[in-house]
Scaffold this active site. Structure first.
Site, PDB file in Angstrom:
ATOM      1  N   ARG A 164      -1.491 -53.374  22.193  1.00 53.50           N
ATOM      2  CA  ARG A 164      -0.048 -53.140  22.303  1.00 53.50           C
ATOM      3  C   ARG A 164       0.367 -52.868  23.750  1.00 53.50           C
ATOM      4  O   ARG A 164       1.282 -52.097  24.016  1.00 53.50           O
ATOM      5  CB  ARG A 164       0.388 -51.954  21.417  1.00 53.50           C
ATOM      6  CG  ARG A 164       0.188 -52.160  19.930  1.00 53.50           C
ATOM      7  CD  ARG A 164       1.054 -53.293  19.403  1.00 53.50           C
ATOM      8  NE  ARG A 164       1.168 -53.264  17.963  1.00 53.50           N
ATOM      9  CZ  ARG A 164       0.358 -53.885  17.111  1.00 53.50           C
ATOM     10  NH1 ARG A 164      -0.637 -54.628  17.569  1.00 53.50           N
ATOM     11  NH2 ARG A 164       0.552 -53.789  15.810  1.00 53.50           N
ATOM     12  N   SER A 236       5.512 -50.590  12.542  1.00 52.77           N
ATOM     13  CA  SER A 236       4.794 -49.368  12.938  1.00 52.77           C
ATOM     14  C   SER A 236       5.640 -48.613  13.955  1.00 52.77           C
ATOM     15  O   SER A 236       5.981 -49.175  14.995  1.00 52.77           O
ATOM     16  CB  SER A 236       3.461 -49.720  13.595  1.00 52.77           C
ATOM     17  OG  SER A 236       2.658 -50.470  12.738  1.00 52.77           O
ATOM     18  N   GLU A 332       5.414 -46.472  19.311  1.00 50.25           N
ATOM     19  CA  GLU A 332       5.220 -47.851  19.763  1.00 50.25           C
ATOM     20  C   GLU A 332       6.583 -48.477  20.055  1.00 50.25           C
ATOM     21  O   GLU A 332       6.701 -49.416  20.840  1.00 50.25           O
ATOM     22  CB  GLU A 332       4.528 -48.612  18.623  1.00 50.25           C
ATOM     23  CG  GLU A 332       4.106 -49.995  18.970  1.00 50.25           C
ATOM     24  CD  GLU A 332       4.036 -50.887  17.764  1.00 50.25           C
ATOM     25  OE1 GLU A 332       5.097 -51.356  17.305  1.00 50.25           O
ATOM     26  OE2 GLU A 332       2.931 -51.125  17.284  1.00 50.25           O
TER      27      GLU A 332
HETATM   28  N1  EPU Z   1      -3.837 -45.910   5.975  1.00 57.32           N
HETATM   29  C1  EPU Z   1      -3.688 -44.833   5.154  1.00 57.32           C
HETATM   30  N2  EPU Z   1      -2.428 -44.441   4.809  1.00 57.32           N
HETATM   31  C2  EPU Z   1      -1.318 -45.104   5.242  1.00 57.32           C
HETATM   32  C3  EPU Z   1      -1.483 -46.206   6.096  1.00 57.32           C
HETATM   33  C4  EPU Z   1      -2.748 -46.608   6.454  1.00 57.32           C
HETATM   34  O1  EPU Z   1      -4.662 -44.211   4.746  1.00 57.32           O
HETATM   35  O2  EPU Z   1      -0.219 -44.702   4.875  1.00 57.32           O
HETATM   36  C5  EPU Z   1      -5.191 -46.388   6.293  1.00 57.32           C
HETATM   37  C6  EPU Z   1      -5.470 -47.697   5.549  1.00 57.32           C
HETATM   38  O3  EPU Z   1      -6.010 -47.467   4.299  1.00 57.32           O
HETATM   39  C7  EPU Z   1      -6.472 -48.382   6.458  1.00 57.32           C
HETATM   40  C8  EPU Z   1      -6.052 -47.906   7.847  1.00 57.32           C
HETATM   41  O4  EPU Z   1      -5.265 -46.737   7.676  1.00 57.32           O
HETATM   42  O5  EPU Z   1      -7.775 -47.935   6.217  1.00 57.32           O
HETATM   43  C9  EPU Z   1      -5.298 -48.965   8.620  1.00 57.32           C
HETATM   44  O6  EPU Z   1      -4.146 -49.349   7.896  1.00 57.32           O
HETATM   45  P1  EPU Z   1      -3.519 -50.822   8.009  1.00 57.32           P
HETATM   46  O7  EPU Z   1      -4.559 -51.842   7.753  1.00 57.32           O
HETATM   47  O8  EPU Z   1      -2.289 -50.855   7.166  1.00 57.32           O
HETATM   48  O9  EPU Z   1      -3.168 -50.988   9.537  1.00 57.32           O
HETATM   49  P2  EPU Z   1      -2.580 -49.994  10.633  1.00 57.32           P
HETATM   50  O10 EPU Z   1      -3.639 -49.694  11.635  1.00 57.32           O
HETATM   51  O11 EPU Z   1      -1.894 -48.862   9.980  1.00 57.32           O
HETATM   52  C10 EPU Z   1      -1.915 -51.939  12.260  1.00 57.32           C
HETATM   53  C11 EPU Z   1      -0.716 -52.422  13.018  1.00 57.32           C
HETATM   54  C12 EPU Z   1       0.246 -53.143  12.069  1.00 57.32           C
HETATM   55  C13 EPU Z   1      -0.495 -54.309  11.426  1.00 57.32           C
HETATM   56  C14 EPU Z   1      -1.721 -53.747  10.684  1.00 57.32           C
HETATM   57  C15 EPU Z   1      -2.579 -54.827  10.076  1.00 57.32           C
HETATM   58  C16 EPU Z   1      -0.428 -50.824  14.832  1.00 57.32           C
HETATM   59  C17 EPU Z   1       0.410 -49.745  15.412  1.00 57.32           C
HETATM   60  N3  EPU Z   1      -0.033 -51.301  13.652  1.00 57.32           N
HETATM   61  O12 EPU Z   1      -1.474 -50.952  11.333  1.00 57.32           O
HETATM   62  O13 EPU Z   1       1.290 -53.674  12.862  1.00 57.32           O
HETATM   63  O14 EPU Z   1       0.326 -55.023  10.532  1.00 57.32           O
HETATM   64  O15 EPU Z   1      -2.565 -53.023  11.627  1.00 57.32           O
HETATM   65  O16 EPU Z   1      -3.334 -55.443  11.055  1.00 57.32           O
HETATM   66  O17 EPU Z   1      -1.409 -51.236  15.461  1.00 57.32           O
HETATM   67  C18 EPU Z   1       3.480 -53.255  13.690  1.00 57.32           C
HETATM   68  O18 EPU Z   1       2.974 -53.220  14.810  1.00 57.32           O
HETATM   69  O19 EPU Z   1       4.720 -53.112  13.505  1.00 57.32           O
HETATM   70  C19 EPU Z   1       2.617 -53.448  12.543  1.00 57.32           C
HETATM   71  C20 EPU Z   1       3.075 -53.406  11.300  1.00 57.32           C
END
Ligand code: EPU
Length: 336
Positions: A164, A236, A332
């Site tokens: 990012r 996010s 972000e």
């Molecule tokens: N998790 C939880 N609770 C929640 C959310 C997530 O326990 O409420 C856990 C999930 O179970 C998983 C981990 O956290 O083990 C990661 O969750 P997820 O795969 O949903 O991805 P993220 O790291 O929360 C990032 C990006 C998203 C992107 C997803 C998928 C950032 C800031 N966000 O989210 O990007 O869609 O990975 O690759 O890096 C965005 O930037 O607007 C965005 C949506």
């Protein structure tokens, strides 16, 4: 062509649907329009580039000029047996380009399906999802340097892409207006299914074709992320924090299920959504704003919220995470 609007409402131009106004909005579709807009003696004193408005939170009336790229040309600039390169104007919807690539059998953009926003915004924060990032397919970024009054190009290396992150958030902050981005896609299949449930979702659809991967990514996103047409949000709200390996190990000793990922320089990235969830804030609502109940990283406007209500909620979430884990999570989203 340049179009100029004054005291323009922003509710339909930001995905949080915050009801602020901008003193000026200037739309352009040709890079050369920027020579006119930034002509000596006439250049706006305060300006900001507004793409799709998907990563921005307005907290007040914007008293400068919002520069809004609307150019939509997509041009094939090179092709050989293995690859195809294209130049996409800043005003194209990111997902329209992804769909274009998927329909033509070109690999590299499919994991980034359905990310809201425009092409011009994609390099700024190096958008990413499901194990892929825009930098994996970007080759060059064309921009107008407002400090020098020149049209310049950066190679991918010169963009200093990170998680990012890019030069556009640092050295070129407030001095670059991206006019187009060049991408190289591959003709040979190169599925990238290592992230989370993606492999399973793709297999459930019959295997790793481009169409199946796009469909699976869209389905996962739709199941977790609120539709901005129905409920205001900017994806996010926070970045996943990157911490020293020792801090991650210490936390993992206490919370063995905490999701972490490798980051640059031996550091670890921690899932901020998990931290917020474990801090008890998932689904928390205060008035018009809340923490999304299916993805805690997303803050939502249930309707009628001001930017400052969102900020107050964000601070509450940051405090809850800090008190439980000793980690500061940072927004972000651009806050104006
Ligand atoms: N998790 C939880 N609770 C929640 C959310 C997530 O326990 O409420 C856990 C999930 O179970 C998983 C981990 O956290 O083990 C990661 O969750 P997820 O795969 O949903 O991805 P993220 O790291 O929360 C990032 C990006 C998203 C992107 C997803 C998928 C950032 C800031 N966000 O989210 O990007 O869609 O990975 O690759 O890096 C965005 O930037 O607007 C965005 C949506």
């Amino acid at each position: 062509m340049i179009r100029h609007f004054t005291e323009h409402p922003l509710a339909e131009m930001n995905s949080f649907h915050v009801r602020e106004h901008s003193a000026h909005i200037v739309e352009f579709d040709q890079p050369s329009d920027l020579d006119t807009i930034f002509a000596e003696g006439n250049a706006p004193g305060k300006w900001f580039v507004l793409g799709g408005g998907n990563n921005i939170l307005f907290t007040t009336r914007y008293d400068g000029v919002l520069i809004h790229p609307v150019g939509k040309n997509l041009t094939i600039i090179a092709e050989d047996e293995q690859t195809l390169s294209l130049r996409a104007d800043a005003g194209i919807e990111w997902d329209d380009m992804v769909a274009w690539c998927v329909e033509r059998g070109l690999w590299g953009a499919e994991n980034l399906s359905l990310i809201p926003g425009t092409i011009g915004a994609s390099p700024v924060q190096n958008i990413g999802a499901y194990g892929a990032e825009a930098k994996d397919i970007i080759t060059r970024v064309n921009y107008f340097n407002t400090a020098e009054g020149k049209h310049l190009t950066l190679s991918k290396e010169e963009c200093h892409f990170g998680y990012r992150e890019s030069i556009f958030k640092h050295d070129l902050r407030s001095r670059a207006i991206i006019t187009s981005v060049e991408f190289t896609l591959h003709k040979e299949p190169r599925p990238n299914l290592g992230y989370g449930d993606l492999q399973r979702e793709v297999e459930a659809r019959g295997g790793a074709t481009l169409a199946n991967i796009r469909d699976a990514v869209c389905a996962i996103r739709r199941s977790k992320l609120p539709d901005t047409a129905e409920i205001g949000n900017a994806g996010s709200f926070f970045k996943n924090p990157v911490v020293d390996a020792a801090i991650a190990e210490d936390l993992l000793a206490r919370y063995e299920n905490m999701p972490t990922y490798p980051a640059a320089d031996g550091c670890r990235k921690i899932a901020a959504g998990w931290l917020i969830d474990q801090a008890g804030m998932k689904g928390y609502r205060k008035g018009n704003v809340g923490v999304h109940d299916r993805q805690a990283l997303v803050l939502v406007n249930f309707g009628g919220a001001t930017g400052n209500e969102v900020i107050a909620l964000a601070q509450e979430v940051q405090r809850a995470v800090f008190e439980k884990f000793g980690i500061r999570i940072e927004p972000e989203v651009n806050i104006l």
